[in-house]
Design an enzyme around this catalytic site. Structure first.
Site, PDB file in Angstrom:
ATOM      1  N   ALA A 261       0.858  -1.194   0.000  1.00  0.00           N
ATOM      2  CA  ALA A 261       0.000   0.000   0.000  1.00  0.00           C
ATOM      3  C   ALA A 261       0.890   1.238   0.000  1.00  0.00           C
ATOM      4  O   ALA A 261       1.903   1.276   0.688  1.00  0.00           O
ATOM      5  CB  ALA A 261      -0.887   0.011   1.244  1.00  0.00           C
ATOM      6  N   CYS A 262       0.513   2.233  -0.806  1.00  0.00           N
ATOM      7  CA  CYS A 262       1.286   3.482  -0.794  1.00  0.00           C
ATOM      8  C   CYS A 262       0.335   4.677  -0.712  1.00  0.00           C
ATOM      9  O   CYS A 262      -0.885   4.497  -0.692  1.00  0.00           O
ATOM     10  CB  CYS A 262       2.202   3.591  -2.008  1.00  0.00           C
ATOM     11  N   THR A 263       0.888   5.851  -0.668  1.00  0.00           N
ATOM     12  CA  THR A 263       0.064   7.027  -0.360  1.00  0.00           C
ATOM     13  C   THR A 263      -0.985   7.319  -1.437  1.00  0.00           C
ATOM     14  O   THR A 263      -2.152   7.479  -1.126  1.00  0.00           O
ATOM     15  CB  THR A 263       0.947   8.280  -0.156  1.00  0.00           C
TER      16      THR A 263
ATOM     17  N   THR B 227       2.324   0.738  -4.967  1.00  0.00           N
ATOM     18  CA  THR B 227       1.538  -0.408  -4.475  1.00  0.00           C
ATOM     19  C   THR B 227       1.670  -1.590  -5.438  1.00  0.00           C
ATOM     20  O   THR B 227       1.889  -2.729  -5.012  1.00  0.00           O
ATOM     21  CB  THR B 227       0.037  -0.012  -4.384  1.00  0.00           C
TER      22      THR B 227
END
Lengths: 150, 105
Positions: B8-10, B16
């Site tokens: 998961a990324c921002t 991701t």
């Protein structure tokens, strides 16, 4: 443009020498409005604070989702010369792959972008991309890009 | 070895998915069974089943944001890193997972 596909754009031999110039260029592509450009520029820098953008030794993947973006797109930028010491690091950038995502984009387009991003996990593909000098050859090396090329 | 991961990324559209692909390739290359859930802008995909989590020897959370449903991994051995680590050094990360699992044996 095919409405079912993200738009691809390719810029070769770009006179971009610094991170600031690169982000300004991307921001201008993202929005025609000055306010939009400032906001996208800020968001790009904010994203980079969260973690490195490098996906391989000389390739970065700046990306942003914004209300100022009219059309979701994947943009390849090959600077004329490598951008040296990106963001104070000792790494030089040969290729920027930018993802501009408009707010409330359809899941279908998001899936296609995600699928394309997964392809960039292939180091051989990425190495081929940074070693190509001609735009036409570059296009040929990217899977499925032709159908969405603007 | 059985590995489950969450990436998961921002923004949830780039790291991701590239982290997912790199970890999957690294895990399979090392001969492990690996399942990866992505928590991106599309939502949760490839959601891990309770059985996959129960059977896993180790959990890798490669995330720049809070992982949704983290409590599912309570009691499991967890490696938590940013997506940057999974993108840059997926093979080293899998190696580290191997070492941790082997130490526990």
């Amino acid at each position: 443009m095919n409405g079912n596909n993200p738009v691809f754009q390719i810029f070769f031999q770009c006179a971009l020498d610094t991170r600031e110039e690169a982000y300004a260029f991307i921001s201008r592509l993202a929005s025609r409005e000055e306010r939009g450009q400032k906001e996208v520029n800020r968001q790009l820098k904010e994203r980079e604070k969260a973690g490195s953008l490098f996906i391989s030794e000389h390739v970065i993947l700046p990306h942003v989702e914004s209300q100022w973006i009219q059309t979701s797109r994947i943009i390849f930028i090959r600077p004329k010369r490598p951008i040296v010491s990106w963001n104070g690091s000792n790494q030089h950038v040969y290729l920027l792959v930018c993802v501009l995502l408009k707010e409330n984009e359809s899941v279908q387009i998001k899936r296609k972008i995600a699928s394309f991003i997964r392809a960039l996990a292939d180091e051989k593909l990425v190495n081929r991309l940074i070693n190509v000098d001609e735009k036409e050859k570059f296009i040929q090396k990217i899977p499925k890009i032709q159908e969405g090329l603007e | 070895m059985k590995i489950v991961c969450v990436t998961a990324c921002t923004v949830g559209i780039a790291h991701t998915y590239i982290a997912q692909e790199k970890l999957e390739n690294a895990g399979k290359k090392a001969g492990h069974e690996i399942h990866i859930e992505t928590q991106g802008t599309i939502g949760i995909e490839n959601e891990l089943t309770q059985q996959q989590i129960d059977e896993a020897d180790i959990v890798i959370l490669a995330a720049d944001v809070s992982v949704s449903g983290r409590e599912r991994f309570n009691g499991k051995t967890i490696i938590q890193v940013g997506t940057e680590v999974a993108v840059k050094s997926p093979n080293k990360l899998i190696k580290k997972a191997e070492e941790i699992v082997n130490q526990k044996k």
